[in-house]
Design a protein around this motif. Structure first.
Motif, PDB file in Angstrom:
ATOM      1  N   LYS A  47     -32.284 -19.837 -24.444  1.00 57.46           N
ATOM      2  CA  LYS A  47     -33.261 -19.306 -25.398  1.00 57.46           C
ATOM      3  C   LYS A  47     -32.592 -18.206 -26.223  1.00 57.46           C
ATOM      4  N   PRO A  48     -32.479 -18.406 -27.539  1.00 59.93           N
ATOM      5  CA  PRO A  48     -31.834 -17.379 -28.362  1.00 59.93           C
ATOM      6  C   PRO A  48     -32.650 -16.085 -28.437  1.00 59.93           C
ATOM      7  N   ASP A  49     -31.924 -14.989 -28.615  1.00 58.58           N
ATOM      8  CA  ASP A  49     -32.554 -13.681 -28.848  1.00 58.58           C
ATOM      9  C   ASP A  49     -32.903 -13.526 -30.322  1.00 58.58           C
ATOM     10  N   LEU A  50     -32.160 -14.245 -31.168  1.00 58.28           N
ATOM     11  CA  LEU A  50     -32.321 -14.125 -32.608  1.00 58.28           C
ATOM     12  C   LEU A  50     -31.955 -15.461 -33.255  1.00 58.28           C
ATOM     13  N   VAL A  51     -32.759 -15.887 -34.225  1.00 59.02           N
ATOM     14  CA  VAL A  51     -32.488 -17.095 -34.996  1.00 59.02           C
ATOM     15  C   VAL A  51     -32.366 -16.691 -36.461  1.00 59.02           C
ATOM     16  N   ILE A  52     -31.236 -17.039 -37.070  1.00 52.05           N
ATOM     17  CA  ILE A  52     -31.039 -16.790 -38.496  1.00 52.05           C
ATOM     18  C   ILE A  52     -30.938 -18.154 -39.164  1.00 52.05           C
ATOM     19  N   ARG A  58     -36.175 -27.571 -45.300  1.00 58.21           N
ATOM     20  CA  ARG A  58     -35.807 -28.388 -44.146  1.00 58.21           C
ATOM     21  C   ARG A  58     -35.225 -27.556 -43.003  1.00 58.21           C
ATOM     22  N   ALA A  59     -34.428 -26.545 -43.333  1.00 54.56           N
ATOM     23  CA  ALA A  59     -33.846 -25.685 -42.303  1.00 54.56           C
ATOM     24  C   ALA A  59     -34.893 -24.739 -41.726  1.00 54.56           C
ATOM     25  N   LEU A  60     -35.685 -24.137 -42.597  1.00 53.83           N
ATOM     26  CA  LEU A  60     -36.717 -23.212 -42.136  1.00 53.83           C
ATOM     27  C   LEU A  60     -37.739 -23.921 -41.250  1.00 53.83           C
ATOM     28  N   THR A  61     -38.144 -25.121 -41.625  1.00 49.40           N
ATOM     29  CA  THR A  61     -39.100 -25.871 -40.807  1.00 49.40           C
ATOM     30  C   THR A  61     -38.496 -26.189 -39.447  1.00 49.40           C
ATOM     31  N   THR A  62     -37.238 -26.603 -39.422  1.00 43.16           N
ATOM     32  CA  THR A  62     -36.559 -26.879 -38.154  1.00 43.16           C
ATOM     33  C   THR A  62     -36.517 -25.618 -37.296  1.00 43.16           C
ATOM     34  N   GLN A  78     -35.162 -14.896 -38.667  1.00 39.58           N
ATOM     35  CA  GLN A  78     -34.793 -14.269 -39.931  1.00 39.58           C
ATOM     36  C   GLN A  78     -34.245 -15.321 -40.884  1.00 39.58           C
ATOM     37  N   GLN A  79     -34.453 -15.094 -42.169  1.00 41.20           N
ATOM     38  CA  GLN A  79     -33.923 -15.984 -43.198  1.00 41.20           C
ATOM     39  C   GLN A  79     -32.809 -15.268 -43.952  1.00 41.20           C
TER      40      GLN A  79
END
Length: 167
Positions: A47-52, A58-62, A78-79
């Motif tokens: 489980k990641p601590d942070l997702v960028i 398509r990437a944001l939805t994933t 984060q984006q």
């Protein structure tokens, strides 16, 4: 040890006439693959601590599907516009700059840069292609993400939707 997980966005509908590449959405297979791949990570207790993520639809939805399935708070997502069709050099810069104190960092992006980055960052294995919704995870002996260098990732694991050894 720190862990970096690279995730290519899920399967996307073809670009329609007049549609910007940025706005392409996930197709039904992508909407099915993303929760399945997140489940595989969850089963391995990764489980990641942070997702960028790239802010392309398509990437944001994933990334949002993964965050939901892994029970990550919205603040952990984060984006960064630099991730949209980023080169390996830019991907490395983003990790070094934004990884912060995350012990497990996930980057959600696009090919061909993501595959090229995966290939260059690993000390042990070659990556020829990351299909849609593929996950490539590695460990690094770092005190801080700013120390990230090429050819330094170890204990690399690669998984993708059609890889049934994980089914």
């Amino acid at each position: 040890m720190r862990r970096l997980t690279l995730l290519r966005h899920a399967k996307t509908e073809p670009q329609h006439s007049g549609q910007e590449d940025w706005d392409r959405v996930l197709e039904p297979r992508g909407l099915k693959d993303a929760p399945e791949m997140a489940r595989r990570l969850r089963e391995r207790k990764l489980k990641p601590d942070l997702v960028i993520t790239s802010p392309a639809v398509r990437a944001l939805t994933t990334a949002q599907i993964f965050a939901r399935e892994l029970h990550l708070p919205a603040a952990k997502l984060q984006q960064d516009e630099r991730l949209y069709l980023a080169s390996p050099k830019v991907l490395k810069e983003v990790v070094r700059e934004l990884g912060g104190d995350a012990h497990h960092l996930m980057i959600v992006g696009h090919n061909p840069g993501l595959t090229e980055f995966a290939d260059r960052i690993s000390e042990e294995r070659e990556v020829d292609n990351m299909p849609t919704c593929a996950i490539y995870t590695l460990e690094f002996d770092l005190k801080d993400w700013s120390e990230l260098e090429w050819d330094s990732g170890v204990n690399a694991e690669f998984d993708y939707p059609k890889n049934c050894s994980s089914c």
